[in-house]
Scaffold this active site. Structure first.
Site, mmCIF file in Angstrom:
data_model
loop_
_atom_site.group_PDB
_atom_site.id
_atom_site.type_symbol
_atom_site.label_atom_id
_atom_site.label_comp_id
_atom_site.label_asym_id
_atom_site.label_seq_id
_atom_site.Cartn_x
_atom_site.Cartn_y
_atom_site.Cartn_z
ATOM 1 N N LYS A 1 38.060 10.341 16.681
ATOM 2 C CA LYS A 1 37.688 9.381 15.844
ATOM 3 C C LYS A 1 38.686 8.399 15.432
ATOM 4 O O LYS A 1 39.897 8.806 15.409
ATOM 5 C CB LYS A 1 37.513 9.998 14.549
ATOM 6 C CG LYS A 1 36.805 9.324 13.302
ATOM 7 C CD LYS A 1 37.467 9.650 12.073
ATOM 8 C CE LYS A 1 39.065 9.129 11.914
ATOM 9 N NZ LYS A 1 39.400 9.268 10.677
ATOM 10 N N ARG B 1 -2.219 8.600 3.627
ATOM 11 C CA ARG B 1 -2.468 9.517 5.022
ATOM 12 C C ARG B 1 -1.152 9.695 5.563
ATOM 13 O O ARG B 1 -1.098 10.590 6.509
ATOM 14 C CB ARG B 1 -3.599 8.855 5.736
ATOM 15 C CG ARG B 1 -4.774 8.751 5.067
ATOM 16 C CD ARG B 1 -5.801 8.348 6.171
ATOM 17 N NE ARG B 1 -5.665 6.813 5.831
ATOM 18 C CZ ARG B 1 -6.468 5.742 6.634
ATOM 19 N NH1 ARG B 1 -7.076 6.174 7.658
ATOM 20 N NH2 ARG B 1 -6.348 4.637 6.366
ATOM 21 N N THR C 1 -6.602 -5.899 -0.108
ATOM 22 C CA THR C 1 -5.843 -6.843 0.704
ATOM 23 C C THR C 1 -5.966 -8.438 0.105
ATOM 24 O O THR C 1 -5.093 -8.968 0.088
ATOM 25 C CB THR C 1 -6.067 -6.703 1.885
ATOM 26 O OG1 THR C 1 -7.854 -6.759 2.331
ATOM 27 C CG2 THR C 1 -5.908 -5.417 2.693
ATOM 28 N N GLY D 1 1.006 -1.129 -0.135
ATOM 29 C CA GLY D 1 0.071 0.046 0.022
ATOM 30 C C GLY D 1 1.019 1.220 0.111
ATOM 31 O O GLY D 1 1.959 1.337 0.296
ATOM 32 N N ASN E 1 -11.300 -5.696 13.700
ATOM 33 C CA ASN E 1 -10.227 -6.656 12.908
ATOM 34 C C ASN E 1 -8.940 -5.841 12.947
ATOM 35 O O ASN E 1 -8.729 -5.110 12.500
ATOM 36 C CB ASN E 1 -10.911 -6.690 11.325
ATOM 37 C CG ASN E 1 -9.839 -7.659 10.368
ATOM 38 O OD1 ASN E 1 -9.047 -8.137 10.944
ATOM 39 N ND2 ASN E 1 -9.969 -7.240 9.169
ATOM 40 N N LYS F 1 5.194 3.583 3.464
ATOM 41 C CA LYS F 1 4.742 3.541 4.732
ATOM 42 C C LYS F 1 5.329 2.681 5.527
ATOM 43 O O LYS F 1 5.771 2.915 6.826
ATOM 44 C CB LYS F 1 3.421 3.144 4.785
ATOM 45 C CG LYS F 1 2.822 3.041 6.185
ATOM 46 C CD LYS F 1 1.359 3.282 6.336
ATOM 47 C CE LYS F 1 0.453 2.074 6.300
ATOM 48 N NZ LYS F 1 -1.182 2.423 6.479
HETATM 49 C C1 UD1 Z 1 -7.617 -3.469 6.606
HETATM 50 C C2 UD1 Z 1 -8.616 -4.465 6.826
HETATM 51 C C3 UD1 Z 1 -9.508 -3.905 8.086
HETATM 52 C C4 UD1 Z 1 -8.831 -3.965 9.247
HETATM 53 C C5 UD1 Z 1 -7.461 -3.237 8.951
HETATM 54 C C6 UD1 Z 1 -6.577 -3.282 10.247
HETATM 55 C C7 UD1 Z 1 -9.588 -5.008 4.715
HETATM 56 C C8 UD1 Z 1 -10.460 -4.855 3.659
HETATM 57 N N1 UD1 Z 1 -9.665 -4.262 5.788
HETATM 58 O O1 UD1 Z 1 -8.226 -2.216 6.457
HETATM 59 O O2 UD1 Z 1 -10.706 -4.652 8.067
HETATM 60 O O3 UD1 Z 1 -9.582 -3.387 10.331
HETATM 61 O O4 UD1 Z 1 -6.700 -3.331 7.917
HETATM 62 O O5 UD1 Z 1 -5.631 -2.303 10.122
HETATM 63 O O6 UD1 Z 1 -8.595 -5.934 4.330
HETATM 64 N N2 UD1 Z 1 -2.153 -3.595 1.030
HETATM 65 C C9 UD1 Z 1 -1.510 -4.004 0.006
HETATM 66 N N3 UD1 Z 1 -2.104 -4.050 -1.192
HETATM 67 C C10 UD1 Z 1 -3.298 -3.432 -1.373
HETATM 68 C C11 UD1 Z 1 -3.893 -2.815 -0.093
HETATM 69 C C12 UD1 Z 1 -3.503 -3.163 0.894
HETATM 70 O O7 UD1 Z 1 -0.420 -4.609 0.088
HETATM 71 O O8 UD1 Z 1 -3.789 -3.560 -2.384
HETATM 72 C C13 UD1 Z 1 -1.195 -3.777 2.445
HETATM 73 C C14 UD1 Z 1 -0.890 -2.183 2.935
HETATM 74 O O9 UD1 Z 1 0.307 -1.803 2.653
HETATM 75 C C15 UD1 Z 1 -1.209 -2.404 4.487
HETATM 76 C C16 UD1 Z 1 -2.238 -3.259 4.705
HETATM 77 O O10 UD1 Z 1 -2.424 -4.017 3.527
HETATM 78 O O11 UD1 Z 1 0.127 -3.041 5.120
HETATM 79 C C17 UD1 Z 1 -3.528 -2.989 5.136
HETATM 80 O O12 UD1 Z 1 -3.902 -2.138 3.959
HETATM 81 P P1 UD1 Z 1 -4.794 -0.853 4.423
HETATM 82 O O13 UD1 Z 1 -5.280 -0.273 3.073
HETATM 83 O O14 UD1 Z 1 -4.203 -0.098 5.250
HETATM 84 O O15 UD1 Z 1 -6.203 -1.536 5.015
HETATM 85 P P2 UD1 Z 1 -7.303 -0.867 5.917
HETATM 86 O O16 UD1 Z 1 -8.080 0.047 5.212
HETATM 87 O O17 UD1 Z 1 -6.486 -0.310 7.289
HETATM 88 CA CA CA Z 2 -4.278 0.025 7.856
#
Ligand code: UD1
Ligand code: CA
Length: 467
Positions: free
Chosen positions: A357, A24, A88, A20, A176, A31
């Site tokens: 040093k 933010r 995810t 991701g 979650n 990140k």
């Molecule tokens: C996700 C969960 C949510 C949970 C939260 C906990 C889903 C749909 N939602 O939401 O239920 O409460 O985590 O923090 O799973 N990532 C990828 N590729 C993608 C999207 C995300 O690698 O296409 C990675 C991001 O880098 C991150 C993680 O997955 O490390 C979570 O992604 P993020 O977009 O932060 O999910 P949340 O909206 O926080």
């Molecule tokens: Ca997250």
């Protein structure tokens, strides 16, 4: 059972999601590379998994993957590219689940407060419950935009993302954590069935729960502490995670008999060791593989990284030390700087505005004020005067060595033009520029003889101060 044998027994495959963007965070750094108490989040995840006994770790990378791959290279994890960040579930698919077997643990790369013990406990519960899929939940004060856990008769029913939730669902405080354990076969069967029919048009991994229930798999929700749920999506959450770890470390050290004046204002990384009876003033940073012996004092604004400090050492205010060794009963500072590969033997005194040093100072030697010693080997019981300098860097851009024997007195403002060797018990006169070696017991002086010219200034030209 030792930690290691326990680790070998755990044996599971881990998938860490780290593709991701972290929009933010508003930072140019990917990140998962943001450091929490000095260690990039992604490395924390990897270290925790390795400690917990993961047999294989697959890291899903995307945004900023060049940098991410570099940072994780030495850990031996396998990186898989997720070309487009489609959610995810899509991220997990990118990790080539087809060739997975046994138990698979899935975690987000942005939850830096998941520890090895949490992972071990989770795997253990998963086995005890004979579950096919387990999702880790927590009850938190501010559920914000985390996915909500929907239960029916206390059984897990679904996970609803905040953005897709009704106002009633948003009131649920069980969320979650993004940490799951799942049997590989279930994952292979159901992952391709996840659709992107939601407000974000993303493939949500959380949809696995409904699909698994439809197929009568055993799906469990395992509740854990809110700490595990601490995700980092913005800078303030990053700072909170670091503060949590620094406080935890300060607490541990106090339990081991270290005196910490203000535990909120010390920044000590996990691997650091501090001996009992040592005192730590506010605003002290101890980083990396640093070890401090017993009964030592670290005054305010001391920064030490990857260094070994002995017993009963006093590091005075404002001192900066990197990759160095300070043995017992030394005094360093205030405002001293020890650069890499400096070694101070027992009872050395280094005073204010002294920089060293790649320099070794023998037992009981002193450099009390305003000196630079680089690429030098100073014997025992030497006195290095104020303003003394080793001139180690020549115009040909090479570094040269200075060697000074035992009990030698280096006067104030002496310049030692390296390479040079000074014997034992020698004296170098103040203000001298020393270009040739000096034998034992010799006095070396190199400065123009003073000449006094009488009545040089005409008396009448000097104006008297009027009273
Ligand atoms: C996700 C969960 C949510 C949970 C939260 C906990 C889903 C749909 N939602 O939401 O239920 O409460 O985590 O923090 O799973 N990532 C990828 N590729 C993608 C999207 C995300 O690698 O296409 C990675 C991001 O880098 C991150 C993680 O997955 O490390 C979570 O992604 P993020 O977009 O932060 O999910 P949340 O909206 O926080
Ligand atoms: Ca997250």
């Amino acid at each position: 059972m030792t930690q290691d044998s326990k680790a070998q027994k755990t044996n599971f495959t881990a998938i860490v999601l780290a593709a991701g963007k972290g929009t933010r965070m508003k930072s140019p750094l990917p990140k998962v590379l943001h450091p929490v108490a000095g260690v990039p989040m992604v490395l924390r995840a990897i270290q925790g998994l390795q400690k917990a006994g993961a047999s294989e770790i697959r890291l899903v990378v995307g945004h900023g993957q060049g940098l991410v791959r570099q940072v994780v290279e030495s850990t031996g994890v396998l990186c898989f590219e997720q070309k487009e960040q489609l959610g995810t579930a899509n991220a997990v698919r990118s990790a080539q689940v087809e060739n997975l077997e046994g138990e698979v643990l899935i975690m987000n790369g942005d939850h830096p407060l998941i520890f090895a013990d949490d992972i071990r406990n989770l795997i253990q519960s998963f086995r005890e419950l004979k579950a096919d899929l387990a999702v880790v939940t927590a009850i938190v004060k501010k559920p914000g935009d985390l996915g909500r856990i929907i239960r029916q008769k206390n059984e897990l029913k679904a996970i609803v993302e905040a953005r897709d939730a009704s106002s009633d669902t948003l009131k649920i405080r069980e969320i979650n954590t993004g940490l799951y354990v799942v049997k590989a076969d279930l994952l292979k069967e159901l992952l391709p069935k996840i659709k992107n029919e939601n407000s974000k048009k993303e493939f949500y991994l959380t949809d696995l729960i409904l699909l698994a229930q439809e197929e009568n798999y055993s799906v469990q929700a395992l509740r854990t502490s809110p700490r595990v749920a601490h995700g980092v999506n913005q800078q303030s959450e990053l700072a909170q995670a670091s503060q949590y770890l620094y406080r935890l470390k300060a607490k541990k050290l106090m339990e081991e008999g270290v005196l910490i004046l203000d535990p909120k204002s010390v920044y000590i990384e996990d691997p650091v060791v501090v001996g009992p009876g040592s005192v730590i003033y506010p605003n002290v940073f101890l980083r990396g593989k640093t070890a401090i012996g017993a009964f030592s004092v670290l005054e305010p604004q001391v920064f030490i990284s990857d260094s070994i400090i002995g017993q009963s050492v006093q590091i005075k205010m404002g001192t900066h030390i990197e990759k160095s060794e300070v043995k017992n009963n030394c005094q360093v500072g205030p405002y001293a700087r020890l650069r890499p590969e400096t070694v101070l033997e027992d009872e050395v005194h280094i005073g204010n505005f002294v920089e060293l040093k790649k320099t070794k100072m023998g037992k009981k030697s002193k450099a009390s004020h305003l000196a630079y010693l680089g690429d030098a080997e100073i014997g025992q019981e030497c006195n290095i005067g104020c303003g003394a300098i080793t001139v180690n860097y020549s115009a040909d851009k090479l570094k040269h060595k200075t060697k000074v024997g035992d009990r030698t007195f280096v006067g104030s403002d002496v310049q030692l033009i390296a390479p040079i060797e000074i014997g034992n018990d020698a004296i170098l006169g103040a203000g001298s520029v020393i270009t040739k070696s000096v034998p034992d017991f010799a006095l070396a002086v190199s400065r123009a003889k003073q000449t006094n010219i009488p009545d040089y200034r005409a008396k009448k030209s000097v104006k008297k101060i009027e009273e």
